[in-house]
Scaffold this motif. Structure first.
Motif, PDB file in Angstrom:
ATOM      1  N   SER A   6     -36.290 -33.236 -16.524  1.00  0.00           N
ATOM      2  CA  SER A   6     -37.119 -34.388 -16.184  1.00  0.00           C
ATOM      3  C   SER A   6     -38.515 -33.924 -15.789  1.00  0.00           C
ATOM      4  O   SER A   6     -38.735 -32.741 -15.503  1.00  0.00           O
ATOM      5  N   THR A   7     -39.458 -34.861 -15.750  1.00  0.00           N
ATOM      6  CA  THR A   7     -40.821 -34.531 -15.344  1.00  0.00           C
ATOM      7  C   THR A   7     -40.832 -33.940 -13.941  1.00  0.00           C
ATOM      8  O   THR A   7     -41.538 -32.961 -13.663  1.00  0.00           O
ATOM      9  N   ARG A   8     -40.043 -34.497 -13.036  1.00  0.00           N
ATOM     10  CA  ARG A   8     -39.987 -33.996 -11.663  1.00  0.00           C
ATOM     11  C   ARG A   8     -39.428 -32.571 -11.623  1.00  0.00           C
ATOM     12  O   ARG A   8     -39.941 -31.710 -10.894  1.00  0.00           O
ATOM     13  N   GLU A   9     -38.383 -32.312 -12.418  1.00  0.00           N
ATOM     14  CA  GLU A   9     -37.789 -30.979 -12.454  1.00  0.00           C
ATOM     15  C   GLU A   9     -38.767 -29.954 -13.016  1.00  0.00           C
ATOM     16  O   GLU A   9     -38.853 -28.822 -12.523  1.00  0.00           O
ATOM     17  N   ILE A  10     -39.503 -30.345 -14.054  1.00  0.00           N
ATOM     18  CA  ILE A  10     -40.481 -29.438 -14.652  1.00  0.00           C
ATOM     19  C   ILE A  10     -41.584 -29.123 -13.652  1.00  0.00           C
ATOM     20  O   ILE A  10     -41.983 -27.970 -13.480  1.00  0.00           O
ATOM     21  N   ALA A  11     -42.073 -30.145 -12.985  1.00  0.00           N
ATOM     22  CA  ALA A  11     -43.138 -29.962 -12.003  1.00  0.00           C
ATOM     23  C   ALA A  11     -42.692 -29.017 -10.887  1.00  0.00           C
ATOM     24  O   ALA A  11     -43.421 -28.098 -10.494  1.00  0.00           O
ATOM     25  N   HIS A  12     -41.471 -29.227 -10.394  1.00  0.00           N
ATOM     26  CA  HIS A  12     -40.953 -28.385  -9.316  1.00  0.00           C
ATOM     27  C   HIS A  12     -40.771 -26.944  -9.781  1.00  0.00           C
ATOM     28  O   HIS A  12     -41.142 -25.990  -9.076  1.00  0.00           O
ATOM     29  N   GLY A  13     -40.229 -26.778 -10.980  1.00  0.00           N
ATOM     30  CA  GLY A  13     -39.961 -25.442 -11.492  1.00  0.00           C
ATOM     31  C   GLY A  13     -41.215 -24.638 -11.802  1.00  0.00           C
ATOM     32  O   GLY A  13     -41.222 -23.406 -11.646  1.00  0.00           O
ATOM     33  N   LEU A  14     -42.284 -25.310 -12.230  1.00  0.00           N
ATOM     34  CA  LEU A  14     -43.513 -24.617 -12.597  1.00  0.00           C
ATOM     35  C   LEU A  14     -44.557 -24.627 -11.490  1.00  0.00           C
ATOM     36  O   LEU A  14     -45.633 -24.039 -11.646  1.00  0.00           O
ATOM     37  N   GLY A  15     -44.254 -25.311 -10.408  1.00  0.00           N
ATOM     38  CA  GLY A  15     -45.207 -25.379  -9.310  1.00  0.00           C
ATOM     39  C   GLY A  15     -46.416 -26.232  -9.628  1.00  0.00           C
ATOM     40  O   GLY A  15     -47.531 -25.956  -9.176  1.00  0.00           O
ATOM     41  N   LEU A  16     -46.203 -27.278 -10.428  1.00  0.00           N
ATOM     42  CA  LEU A  16     -47.287 -28.179 -10.826  1.00  0.00           C
ATOM     43  C   LEU A  16     -47.053 -29.557 -10.225  1.00  0.00           C
ATOM     44  O   LEU A  16     -45.951 -29.879  -9.780  1.00  0.00           O
ATOM     45  N   SER A  17     -48.088 -30.367 -10.239  1.00  0.00           N
ATOM     46  CA  SER A  17     -47.918 -31.752  -9.798  1.00  0.00           C
ATOM     47  C   SER A  17     -47.278 -32.558 -10.920  1.00  0.00           C
ATOM     48  O   SER A  17     -47.375 -32.203 -12.103  1.00  0.00           O
ATOM     49  N   ILE A  18     -46.621 -33.648 -10.543  1.00  0.00           N
ATOM     50  CA  ILE A  18     -46.014 -34.528 -11.541  1.00  0.00           C
ATOM     51  C   ILE A  18     -47.079 -35.077 -12.474  1.00  0.00           C
ATOM     52  O   ILE A  18     -46.881 -35.172 -13.695  1.00  0.00           O
ATOM     53  N   LYS A  19     -48.241 -35.406 -11.925  1.00  0.00           N
ATOM     54  CA  LYS A  19     -49.330 -35.933 -12.741  1.00  0.00           C
ATOM     55  C   LYS A  19     -49.785 -34.917 -13.791  1.00  0.00           C
ATOM     56  O   LYS A  19     -50.063 -35.287 -14.940  1.00  0.00           O
ATOM     57  N   THR A  20     -49.845 -33.638 -13.415  1.00  0.00           N
ATOM     58  CA  THR A  20     -50.247 -32.602 -14.360  1.00  0.00           C
ATOM     59  C   THR A  20     -49.222 -32.455 -15.479  1.00  0.00           C
ATOM     60  O   THR A  20     -49.584 -32.340 -16.663  1.00  0.00           O
ATOM     61  N   VAL A  21     -47.954 -32.479 -15.138  1.00  0.00           N
ATOM     62  CA  VAL A  21     -46.896 -32.376 -16.144  1.00  0.00           C
ATOM     63  C   VAL A  21     -46.941 -33.569 -17.090  1.00  0.00           C
ATOM     64  O   VAL A  21     -46.817 -33.425 -18.310  1.00  0.00           O
ATOM     65  N   GLU A  22     -47.129 -34.762 -16.535  1.00  0.00           N
ATOM     66  CA  GLU A  22     -47.224 -35.963 -17.375  1.00  0.00           C
ATOM     67  C   GLU A  22     -48.406 -35.871 -18.326  1.00  0.00           C
ATOM     68  O   GLU A  22     -48.323 -36.299 -19.487  1.00  0.00           O
TER      69      GLU A  22
ATOM     70  N   LEU B 100     -50.670 -25.887 -29.755  1.00  0.00           N
ATOM     71  CA  LEU B 100     -50.421 -26.116 -28.335  1.00  0.00           C
ATOM     72  C   LEU B 100     -50.777 -24.868 -27.528  1.00  0.00           C
ATOM     73  O   LEU B 100     -50.687 -23.746 -28.020  1.00  0.00           O
ATOM     74  N   THR B 101     -51.159 -25.087 -26.296  1.00  0.00           N
ATOM     75  CA  THR B 101     -51.419 -23.968 -25.389  1.00  0.00           C
ATOM     76  C   THR B 101     -50.082 -23.375 -24.945  1.00  0.00           C
ATOM     77  O   THR B 101     -49.021 -23.983 -25.127  1.00  0.00           O
ATOM     78  N   GLU B 102     -50.130 -22.210 -24.337  1.00  0.00           N
ATOM     79  CA  GLU B 102     -48.907 -21.582 -23.846  1.00  0.00           C
ATOM     80  C   GLU B 102     -48.224 -22.459 -22.803  1.00  0.00           C
ATOM     81  O   GLU B 102     -46.996 -22.559 -22.757  1.00  0.00           O
ATOM     82  N   ARG B 103     -49.014 -23.089 -21.950  1.00  0.00           N
ATOM     83  CA  ARG B 103     -48.441 -23.977 -20.940  1.00  0.00           C
ATOM     84  C   ARG B 103     -47.757 -25.177 -21.596  1.00  0.00           C
ATOM     85  O   ARG B 103     -46.670 -25.592 -21.189  1.00  0.00           O
TER      86      ARG B 103
END
Length: 219
Positions: A171-187, A155-158
């Protein structure tokens, strides 16, 4: 298609309570009940349930013995342990014996529905109240050399970062918010992690992360 459930518990009030909860969940029906694990194999063969809700402690044949017997005969129905026990060794024994999930008896209707939906989707389910217990036991087993560490991640570091957050229950939304990513990218990352590891449920990811020392209890 309606999902067929079999209830196995030696307390009639518990069975009645679970049956009442199931009646309020669309898409599920109870096709049979038993008060002893010794009846499990015969009822599974006769009633062909999709999911068995199985107690561990029963007067004659225990749930774990019944589960071992069921798996020895190659029956592929899903098994959700429904128990009051929080002993880590007992929980691990249940999972290692072929249970697809473990739910505490003081659960809510919402959590029961979530657990049933997870098993129905070919995933596993662990009650959040015992997740820490399971991680702790898995760490102890790894420390004692009882659990293989031959699986290697790629796996990559991300992706490792997102895996740690998934295992922590974010949750996916929490991860996206915390990392500054889009929900689609996290998914997308989540899907790639599961595909690379060939693990498609959170409980499996937790055990993998512990075995590979990707997380610890203090992480």
């Amino acid at each position: 298609m309606t999902c067929r459930l079999l209830l196995v518990d030696d307390h009639s009030l518990i069975r009645a309570g679970v049956r009442a909860l199931v009646a309020d969940i669309p898409g599920y029906t109870v096709v049979g009940e038993a008060d002893d694990g010794g009846q499990l194999l015969e009822l599974v063969r006769r009633l062909t349930p999709d999911i068995v809700l199985l107690d561990i402690s029963m007067r004659s044949t225990s749930g774990l013995d019944a589960l071992t017997h069921l798996r020895a005969h190659g029956d592929a129905c899903k098994v959700l342990i429904l128990s009051m026990h929080t002993d880590p060794e007992l929980i691990m024994r249940a999972l290692e014996s072929g249970a697809h999930g473990y739910l505490l008896k003081d659960t809510t209707a919402t959590e029961l529905e979530q657990a049933l939906a997870a098993l129905r989707a070919d995933e596993r389910y662990l009650s959040p109240a015992i997740a820490h217990t399971v991680i702790n036991q898995a760490l102890q087993q790894a420390h004692n050399g009882k659990q293989s560490t031959s699986e290697r991640h790629n796996l990559t570091e991300r992706q490792l970062e997102i895996l740690r957050l998934i295992v922590r229950g974010k949750s996916t939304r929490e991860i996206a918010h915390g990392l500054g990513l889009s929900i689609k990218t996290v998914e997308s990352h989540r899907s790639q992690v599961m595909k690379r590891l060939q693990i498609y449920d959170v409980a499996g990811l937790v055990l993998f992360a512990v075995r590979e020392k990707i997380i610890s209890l203090d992480d």
